[in-house]
Design an enzyme around this catalytic site. Structure first.
Site, short mmCIF file in Angstrom:
data_model
loop_
_atom_site.label_atom_id
_atom_site.label_comp_id
_atom_site.label_asym_id
_atom_site.label_seq_id
_atom_site.Cartn_x
_atom_site.Cartn_y
_atom_site.Cartn_z
N SER A 46 -0.18 50.07 14.78
CA SER A 46 -1.28 49.09 14.82
C SER A 46 -2.06 48.95 13.52
CB SER A 46 -2.25 49.45 15.95
OG SER A 46 -2.88 50.70 15.69
N LYS A 77 -11.24 50.28 19.91
CA LYS A 77 -11.21 50.05 18.46
C LYS A 77 -12.40 49.21 18.01
CE LYS A 77 -6.30 50.75 17.79
NZ LYS A 77 -5.03 50.25 17.21
#
Length: 355
Positions: A248, A293
């Site tokens: 990611s 996140k």
């Protein structure tokens, strides 16, 4: 009152001992790709002109409980009620009884691949040529190709048909029936390495005949290899970041490289964080744990968060105050958004709110 208190205590005690099949995700560290980490630059370029870069292009991470961790009911309920953590089914993180060691290995492989794709996407966005080739990424132990093909061998053709993508290899092999022969034309890994070291193009090839076998899960013909892509860069690009796994961070690595390879600052000094996988063509893919996140990024001071289009719906459910979710689908989208941020044209940003 006494009876109610005793019942509550009993329920709490029971909750501590009752184990539930869940794991927990929480915000992990964020790292500025333009800065140093553990005493050395995250992005290191040599053999090509690079430029100092300021501001923030932070990649983000998620912490998860270990595969062996047995969550109890009280912890699960607390996690469900808390706003800064996420309780998910254990198999969502560790599928089919996957061990933590296996998960770490898979994450390490994905992280390594994401670094390569980030380099390719960044350089191609800057019109810097990158040579690519299909290679033997791995050879399965006790498979038909063991001892015949080796990791790093460049696959030029299969049965005389040139291969351009890793998927081409499987398609050509599965045209056969198990027990039939397939011929690989390859440049041996050692010859390819020697040619690269000399700055030349490898020309020596050899034909390798392999008898196919039946796949374990169906009737396909297989030879027991995993094909992949290898690249040759016109200069040295290294990404140094330990104790991080998964794919990611690809988008943020690629943006950091573009920033260091071009004069000026992409962010104009703004604090930008983000996430997203990236492929060699620069396409951005969705990731897991987006809610954690965004929290981690805002806690560090981020004002803007580059969000894969496929994650916008989930991210929009719980946006931290003061954080703008910027929707991106490609590296080109991200660079255009950074131009708007840098120029103060924030009203033009493609936000997740407008998804």
């Amino acid at each position: 009152m006494l009876a109610s208190t005793l019942i509550l205590i009993a329920l709490l005690c029971a909750g501590v001992f009752i184990r539930v099949p869940y794991s927990e995700m929480s915000p992990g560290p964020t790292v500025n790709t333009l800065d140093d980490h553990d005493g050395e630059p995250v992005l290191q370029i040599s053999g090509h002109k690079s430029y100092p870069a300021s501001g923030h292009l932070n990649m983000t991470t998620v912490r998860v409980t270990s595969a062996e961790y047995n969550m109890n009911l009280v912890e699960a309920v607390y996690g469900w009620l808390a706003g800064d953590r996420l309780v998910v089914p254990h198999q969502a993180i560790y599928p089919e009884g996957q061990t933590e060691e296996q998960s770490n290995q898979e994450n390490a492989e994905e992280f390594s691949q994401s670094q390569e794709s980030a380099k390719v996407a960044a350089l191609r966005e800057l019109h810097i040529p990158v040579k690519s080739r299909v290679v033997v990424a791995s050879v399965i132990k006790d498979g038909a190709a063991e001892g015949r093909l080796h990791a790093g061998d460049v696959i030029r053709s299969v049965d005389g048909t040139a291969v351009k993508q890793p998927d081409d290899v499987a398609k050509l092999v599965t045209r056969h029936k198990p027990g039939q022969d397939v011929v690989f034309t390859v440049v041996p890994a050692k010859d390819q390495a020697a040619a690269e070291k000399a700055g030349k193009t490898a020309t020596s090839t050899r034909n390798v005949r392999i008898t196919t076998r039946k796949a374990e899960d169906d009737a396909r013909a297989v030879v027991g290899i995993q094909a992949g892509t290898d690249h040759t860069y016109p200069f040295s690009v290294d990404i140094k970041l330990a104790d991080v796994g998964g794919p990611s961070a690809g988008l943020m690595f690629s943006l950091g490289l573009v920033d260091k390879l071009t004069p000026g600052n992409l962010t104009g000094g703004a604090f930008v964080a983000g996430t997203g996988t990236i492929d060699d063509s620069g396409k951005v893919g969705r990731i897991g744990g987006i809610e954690m996140k965004t929290i981690g990024a805002r806690d560090k001071g981020a004002k803007y968060f580059l969000t894969p289009q496929g994650n916008c719906a989930a991210a929009e459910k719980n946006v931290p105050a003061g954080l703008t979710l910027v929707k991106v689908n490609t590296i080109h989208d991200a660079l255009k958004a950074l131009g708007d941020i840098r120029g103060g044209k924030t009203a033009d940003l493609p936000t997740c709110a407008g998804n």
